[in-house]
Motif scaffolding. Structure first.
Motif: not given
Length: 329
Positions: A89-92, A99-100, A209-213, A248-252
């Motif tokens: 969530d911090w990365l988003c 809209s995560v 997480r995934f969401g819109h940009i 979509a983003i996944v830390g690590g």
């Protein structure tokens, strides 16, 4: 995974906390210099079970130095990645992803509604009972329930109908509190209650997480990631002119979430440690990849220090040590 207190005594008095992504010898020296007696880190210093602690090995040297200086290690790894308002969530937030939602669900917590029927004369007893449960926030002022009158018709033995006011106490509770609440009600001889699952009130936890940009090209997104996290370089897979709308983003390291990213219609998956065959898999699935490495998780330092300083009356300090072992030439 290996989270929690990995080294130290849980009864020790804590004064200063150092927050860091990775524990290195330089980080330990920083902790000693800043008089921190606990390090809260993201990556575990002990991941696999140890058969021995050899002081000549890098891991053994670190453990020995920590013990000699009475510095505890507390790890928050996958639990922080999964948590609401955690790493992903911090990365988003930093990349303006809106809209995560959770990318790969690992667990779902349901919300339940508890309804208690009581009379005016038994109301105080019911409230005092609630104060002993999570509904009453364990003795604090009760704020999260409603009391409303309801008229019910009762028939006595002679079949005479009488109106009687019944007070309805309603509250929302979490799934993990049900067993305790039922036991408390039983001890207090409160039997007129119902606990019902609320189907449209669920809390999902999971990886990524995934969401819109706002629409942006892959090349522009790469530049934004580099600038946001102060990186020298990032790797991309896909056309640099590809327009990105859903991310979509996944830390690590999270390439295993590529199936979920594609399923949710994401144009791009941002994650680290992407291998050669992973890149070809992305090509075949027509989804772009952006690999910033593990370095973006360094945000753990500041976010976790702020979190601890908000809730605990001790001093949390964000580490200044650069733990990124890679250099771009």
């Amino acid at each position: 995974d290996n989270n929690g207190l990995l080294l130290g005594d849980e009864n020790n008095q804590i004064t200063n906390v150092l927050t860091v992504t990775e524990v290195t010898r330089d980080v330990i020296e920083e902790a000693i210099e800043k008089e921190c007696n606990i390090i809260v880190c993201h990556h575990p210093i002990i991941l696999k079970p140890l058969k021995n602690i050899n002081f000549k090995t890098p891991q053994g040297k670190i453990i020995r130095t920590l013990i000699k200086n009475d510095i505890a290690i507390f790890v928050m790894h996958t639990n922080v990645d999964i948590a609401k308002n955690g790493m992903n969530d911090w990365l988003c937030e930093l990349l303006d992803i809106k809209s995560v939602r959770v990318l790969k669900n690992t667990s779902t917590k349901h919300t339940y509604q508890v309804t208690i029927e009581t009379t005016q004369e038994n109301l105080e007893k019911s409230i005092e009972t609630l104060k002993k449960t999570p509904i009453g926030q364990r003795g604090r002022k009760i704020q999260n329930y409603n009391i409303s009158p309801q008229v019910k018709i009762f028939k006595d033995i002679d079949k005479v109908e009488n109106n009687k006011d019944i007070l309805i106490i309603e509250s929302f509770i979490k799934e993990e509190d049900i067993k305790e609440i039922k036991a408390t009600f039983y001890d207090a001889h409160i039997f007129n209650y119902k606990i019902i699952k609320i189907e449209n009130m669920q809390e999902h936890f999971g990886i990524g997480r995934f969401g819109h940009i706002k629409p942006i090209s892959l090349a522009q997104m790469a530049i934004k990631v580099k600038k946001t996290f102060e990186l020298d370089a990032v790797n991309i897979v896909g056309s640099s002119e590809q327009i990105i709308k859903k991310v979509a983003i996944v830390g690590g390291s999270g390439i295993e979430c590529i199936e979920e990213a594609k399923m949710y219609g994401c144009d791009l998956l941002i994650t680290g440690d992407i291998k050669f065959h992973d890149a070809h898999l992305a090509y075949s699935k027509n989804i772009c990849l952006l690999d910033p490495g593990h370095a973006i998780e360094v945000i753990f330092n500041d976010y976790m220090a702020d979190f601890i300083n908000c809730f605990v009356d001790i001093n949390a300090i964000s580490s200044n040590i650069d733990i990124n072992p890679f250099e771009v030439i």
